[in-house]
Design an enzyme around this catalytic site. Sequence first.
Site, PDB file in Angstrom:
ATOM      1  N   ASN A 143       0.832  -1.208   0.000  1.00  0.00           N
ATOM      2  CA  ASN A 143       0.000   0.000   0.000  1.00  0.00           C
ATOM      3  C   ASN A 143       0.866   1.257   0.000  1.00  0.00           C
ATOM      4  OD1 ASN A 143      -2.731   1.153   0.385  1.00  0.00           O
ATOM      5  ND2 ASN A 143      -1.953   1.835   2.380  1.00  0.00           N
TER       6      ASN A 143
ATOM      7  N   ASP B  79      -9.434  10.463  -0.057  1.00  0.00           N
ATOM      8  CA  ASP B  79     -10.096  11.679   0.415  1.00  0.00           C
ATOM      9  C   ASP B  79      -9.620  12.816  -0.484  1.00  0.00           C
ATOM     10  OD1 ASP B  79      -7.525  11.980   1.557  1.00  0.00           O
ATOM     11  OD2 ASP B  79      -8.233  11.642   3.600  1.00  0.00           O
TER      12      ASP B  79
ATOM     13  N   GLU C 250      -7.479   4.667   0.482  1.00  0.00           N
ATOM     14  CA  GLU C 250      -7.574   5.748   1.479  1.00  0.00           C
ATOM     15  C   GLU C 250      -8.072   7.043   0.855  1.00  0.00           C
ATOM     16  OE1 GLU C 250      -3.972   6.156   3.785  1.00  0.00           O
ATOM     17  OE2 GLU C 250      -3.603   4.000   3.811  1.00  0.00           O
TER      18      GLU C 250
ATOM     19  N   HIS D  84      -4.932   9.828  -1.532  1.00  0.00           N
ATOM     20  CA  HIS D  84      -5.174  11.087  -0.816  1.00  0.00           C
ATOM     21  C   HIS D  84      -4.955  12.208  -1.832  1.00  0.00           C
ATOM     22  CE1 HIS D  84      -5.427   9.235   3.088  1.00  0.00           C
ATOM     23  NE2 HIS D  84      -4.311   8.561   2.852  1.00  0.00           N
TER      24      HIS D  84
END
Length: 362
Positions: free
Chosen positions: A204, A271, A269, A240
């Site tokens: 990741n 956002d 993840e 992100h």
Amino acid sequence: MSADFGQSWARFAFATIAVGSLAVPTLAQSLRQEADCRGVLIGTAVRPAQFSELPYTTTLVREFDLIQPEDVMKWSTIRPDRTTFDFTAGDQVVAFAAAHKMKVRGHTLVWGRHNPLWLESAHYTPAELSALLHEHITRVAQHFRGKVFAWDVLNEAFDENGKLRSSIWYDQPGIGLAGKGTAYIEQALRWTHAADPDALLFYNDAEGEALNPKSDALYAMVKDFKRRGVPVDGIGMQMHIFDLHPDVPSIGANIARFTALGVQIHITEMDVALPADPDTGNLRNSEDLLRQAAVYREIAAACLAHPGCTAFQTWGFSDKYSWIRSYFRGNKGAALPFDEKYSPKPAYRALKEAFADASCDR
Ligand code: XIL
């Protein structure tokens, strides 16, 4: 399909509504329902401390079928000292998932950051660190065996230029494989596979979502691992987003080249941080919410366009609980699909439309 339901979207029913003699598809009631037929898990990072907050859990259960602990499976939580393994909070995440028919991603077994002070400050030798890491991976992966379906085994091992980062596990002093390139990553994957042969194993990282020197390095690593039978099942793209104009075609091409190697992509993840006023917390431009929605829609569509992109996850779901504000000292915020009161933002509707637009037999 895309439709402007304004504020009344939530009243529209799932499957179809009849208009005259035509059956017109409508948006399902939740992301989870929309994702269901499309072979993509829709996930989010969770904080079990919030499980007692009703709007938090109501939204979580309604919208997601995959959860990942934001922090409580990291070394910093599980290992308060050298001999203790504290699985309490991780077990709460697993129990919550089981109660609501969700899957769990584990995060993370090997990372150069968020490690406990006792580990960082003890000046262990490579042989001692190797034994410690082997023990940690084995105990944690065995504890969650059959409960965590996919592990972020390693997190953020490369820098933005595609070079291995210095870390306690690689070369400070490392587990005995310093200077041997990705050998320590391979070792961690092999230990995890031995401890839980059924879990999917992911590497990741951030900054390697598009075609660039970092994703080239990750690609070379995965290609080598696949050729030599090293157990790696996927790449987690953190996603992100701080720049509101990501190069989505490049991200799509990158997803395509990894999945062509036979590994899965999970968006892990996502956002989309918006500029904010640190004093008031207000957004600098309210139009940014629409740009944010477009980014969520485009990235979800890029994932859904590839059958090998099998999970789409956001890093939290309500702006009430997001790492962005503290990470950017208030200068950015409002990065998630629900606002602080759990009301859906344009980003939520955009995500749902992206899922609705994708075919059920991708
Ligand atoms: C962050 C959490 O969101 C914070 O609560 C914590 O204080 C620090 O870590 N990349 C990762 C995540 O892989 O583990 C990080 O999570 C965010 C960046």
